[in-house]
Design an enzyme around this catalytic site. Structure first.
Site: not given
Ligand code: M6R
Length: 606
Positions: A2, A28, A75, A101-102, A480, A484, A487, A503, A601
């Site tokens: 928020c 935000r 939010w 907010n909170g 992960e 990252k 990506e 393997h 996103k």
């Molecule tokens: O909104 P979601 O968590 O469902 O999104 C899933 C993936 O698209 C998301 O985690 C994507 O892999 C990220 N951009 C990775 O950083």
């Protein structure tokens, strides 16, 4: 998260400046917006679910004059995004208006008490208890300031609050655990959750501390403790490029969001886990909620899939059969689904098409569905039988960072609740894990304060490929870390189960392929064996391990250290180091970190 804005002056600019402030807080994230303006009489409230443009449409018809007002972008955390739940909130008389907010942790109790004394509530929010408590104090003869102070004493949780009343031309505000800053200008003052809100009007800022109470009038302000002792706070001048202001001084949203993790984790945990007693309280899931569950299936994509893998590990460890599926593969999975199956969709946005489709399939097969998400009004939250909100605050960078950490912590609490319902009372092991979660936000902060990830990113910037390995609870962290890295840097990166290196992938290992090996304090001997295999092929080794892990340090060229913790929690800490590594590697290459090519996103196509 928020956003709060307040404006105090003697002219009639409040509405315009509050709207500018709200627009400057849009970064935000929010799902509703509102203002309360005071012009002689009581506060007039205007609020709408949706974008600020909708609020502007409402105001266009009847722009109220006035120099004093408060505004808010919401939010959702309690109740869906609706006009009623939008802030400001008022008391029964309409004399008091409040933005917040909170999270007010004891709002249930306060609300029941107020309702029993005849107060009527118009929203589902925790915030609404505040104006009603102030109303009672005013009715007892307290001044607005005293009424505000007495009310704040009754709240527990985290908050930044701003209040105006019909009785005077002042704003009363305070903070505890949520940000609040005071903007100082000629003939006007501002209060806001973040500096960008008022940067169009002043660069002079006072950063308020937790526990500060501030009373602002058109010609002056006073800052004091809740007990009324005056405190001095210095005025600083902010020299930010307004374009970057939304990033709070960080170069990218991703870096800002990495740094928000201690706060996000505190929000995720707040009121839900007690490391001392071993209690878990998940608001909509009292003890017994999952007694019928025979198996759990997680469905998710990308980073959320990795969080799901960690979640399945927690459940299996607690004696409950659990599996994690890539949501896009779930449709073709032969795994049994019936009414005793709990299917958990892990999705930050709550809008990922593959995950929604998997959840719909589960639903059609009679399973109980649960969304673990960051977005209260999202499709996943609405379509599933139940929802657990991770409370990480909005994430703007395409790369998921703080939401992964908050997902893992939420899933560990959910796993705890389910395991206790299915198999009995808490184990010593689960108590230790909860105690470790208590320490987690502070430990993440330590990493953010001392990380050498930037130096390591620089050292290995000219490599051919980057490999990440881990075992058990940190195999998903290796996946992960690699996701990252690729990506946002566009460099080739892969994550492997440490034992799988020999393997096949070992054929790729050379002196130009650094290996990032994650250690948790459990099964480290075996991972170390895999590290030696890569070391023998000349690969540089970067260990992610606790400070005093001497044997690991002997075989590593560098160590990204993490504080000592429970092995199940170590992955979150290791992942923070790997987030920083990816960030700095991408930054050195000049990549558009917040918006990597070809990615979105929220992925709303299958
Ligand atoms: O909104 P979601 O968590 O469902 O999104 C899933 C993936 O698209 C998301 O985690 C994507 O892999 C990220 N951009 C990775 O950083």
């Amino acid at each position: 998260m928020c956003g709060i804005i307040a404006r105090i002056g003697d002219d009639d600019s409040a509405v315009d400046e509050l709207i500018t402030g709200l627009e400057n807080l849009e970064y935000r994230g929010y799902d509703s917006a509102g203002v309360a303006i005071k012009n002689g009489g009581g506060p007039e409230v205007f609020k709408r679910q949706g974008k600020i443009s909708r609020l502007k449409d409402v105001l266009a018809g009847e722009v109220p004059d006035g120099g004093l007002g408060i505004g808010h972008t919401r939010w959702s955390t309690h109740g869906p995004p609706t006009d009623e739940n939008a802030h400001p909130h008022t008391d029964c008389t309409g004399e008091v208006a409040v933005v917040h907010n909170g999270i007010i942790e004891n709002y249930d109790e306060l609300r029941s008490e107020l309702a029993s004394r005849g107060h009527e509530f118009e929203s589902d929010t925790d915030t609404e208890v505040i104006p009603h408590l102030v109303e009672e104090e005013l009715a007892r003869g307290a001044s607005p300031e005293l009424a505000f102070r007495r009310t704040i004493r009754k709240l527990s949780g985290s908050y930044a609050v701003a209040m105006i009343t019909e009785r005077d031309h002042a704003v009363y505000a305070t903070r505890r655990g949520s940000p609040l800053v005071l903007g100082v200008s000629d003939g006007e003052y501002f209060l806001a959750s973040d500096v960008p809100a008022f940067l169009d009007f002043t660069e002079e800022v006072i950063y308020l501390d937790d526990g500060d109470v501030v009373v602002v009038r058109s010609d002056d302000y006073e800052i004091s403790t809740l007990d009324g002792q005056t405190v001095e706070r210095s005025v600083s001048t902010v020299e930010w490029d307004p374009e970057d202001a939304g990033k709070g001084g960080y170069d990218h949203y991703m870096l800002k969001e990495i740094h928000e993790q201690p706060t996000a984790l505190r929000q995720t945990l707040r009121g839900r886990a007690d490391g001392t007693t071993g209690e878990v309280h998940l608001e909509d899931f009292p003890a017994g909620s999952f007694e019928q569950v025979e198996r759990v299936q997680f469905v998710a994509c990308g980073t959320s899939y990795h969080a799901g893998l960690v979640g399945a590990g927690f459940l299996s460890g607690g004696g409950v059969p659990a599996q994690t599926f890539l949501a896009s593969e779930y449709a073709t999975s032969p795994a049994p689904v019936d009414e005793d199956t709990l299917v958990v969709g892990v999705t930050q946005s709550g809008e990922t098409a593959d995950t929604l489709s998997a959840l719909r399939k589960a639903n059609a097969s009679g399973a109980r569905t649960l969304a673990v998400t960051n977005v209260v009004g999202s499709t996943a939250a609405r379509e599933c039988d139940d929802a657990l909100f991770i409370r990480a605050g909005p994430e703007i960078g395409v790369a998921a960072t703080k939401t992964f950490s908050s997902q893992v912590v939420s899933l560990s609490l959910l796993a705890e609740r389910i395991a206790r319902d299915v198999t009995g009372s808490p184990t010593e092991e689960s108590r230790e894990r909860l105690a470790a979660l208590d320490e987690l936000p502070g430990q993440v902060q330590q990493i953010l304060d001392y990380s050498n990830a930037q130096k390591i990113a620089k050292q290995y910037r000219d490599s051919d490929a980057y490999f990440f390995i881990g075992r058990g609870t940190v195999f998903p962290v290796a996946l992960e870390g690699a996701l990252k890295f690729k990506e946002i840097s566009y460099e080739h990166a892969e994550g492997f189960a440490a034992g799988e290196l020999k393997h096949g992938p070992l054929a790729l290992v050379t002196p130009k392929t650094p290996i990032f090996a994650v250690f948790t304090g459990e099964n480290d001997e075996k991972t170390l064996g895999n590290v030696k295999e890569a070391e023998a092929r000349g690969a540089p080794i970067v260990a992610v391990a606790s400070e005093d892990h001497e044997e690991v340090a002997q075989h590593a060229d560098h160590v990204l250290t993490i504080p000592e913790t429970h092995p199940d929690v170590a992955g979150v800490l290791a992942n923070v180091q790997l987030q920083l590594l990816s960030y700095h590697a991408a930054d050195l290459l000049g990549r558009p970190i917040d918006k990597p090519r070809n990615l979105a996103k929220s992925v709303t196509v299958e």
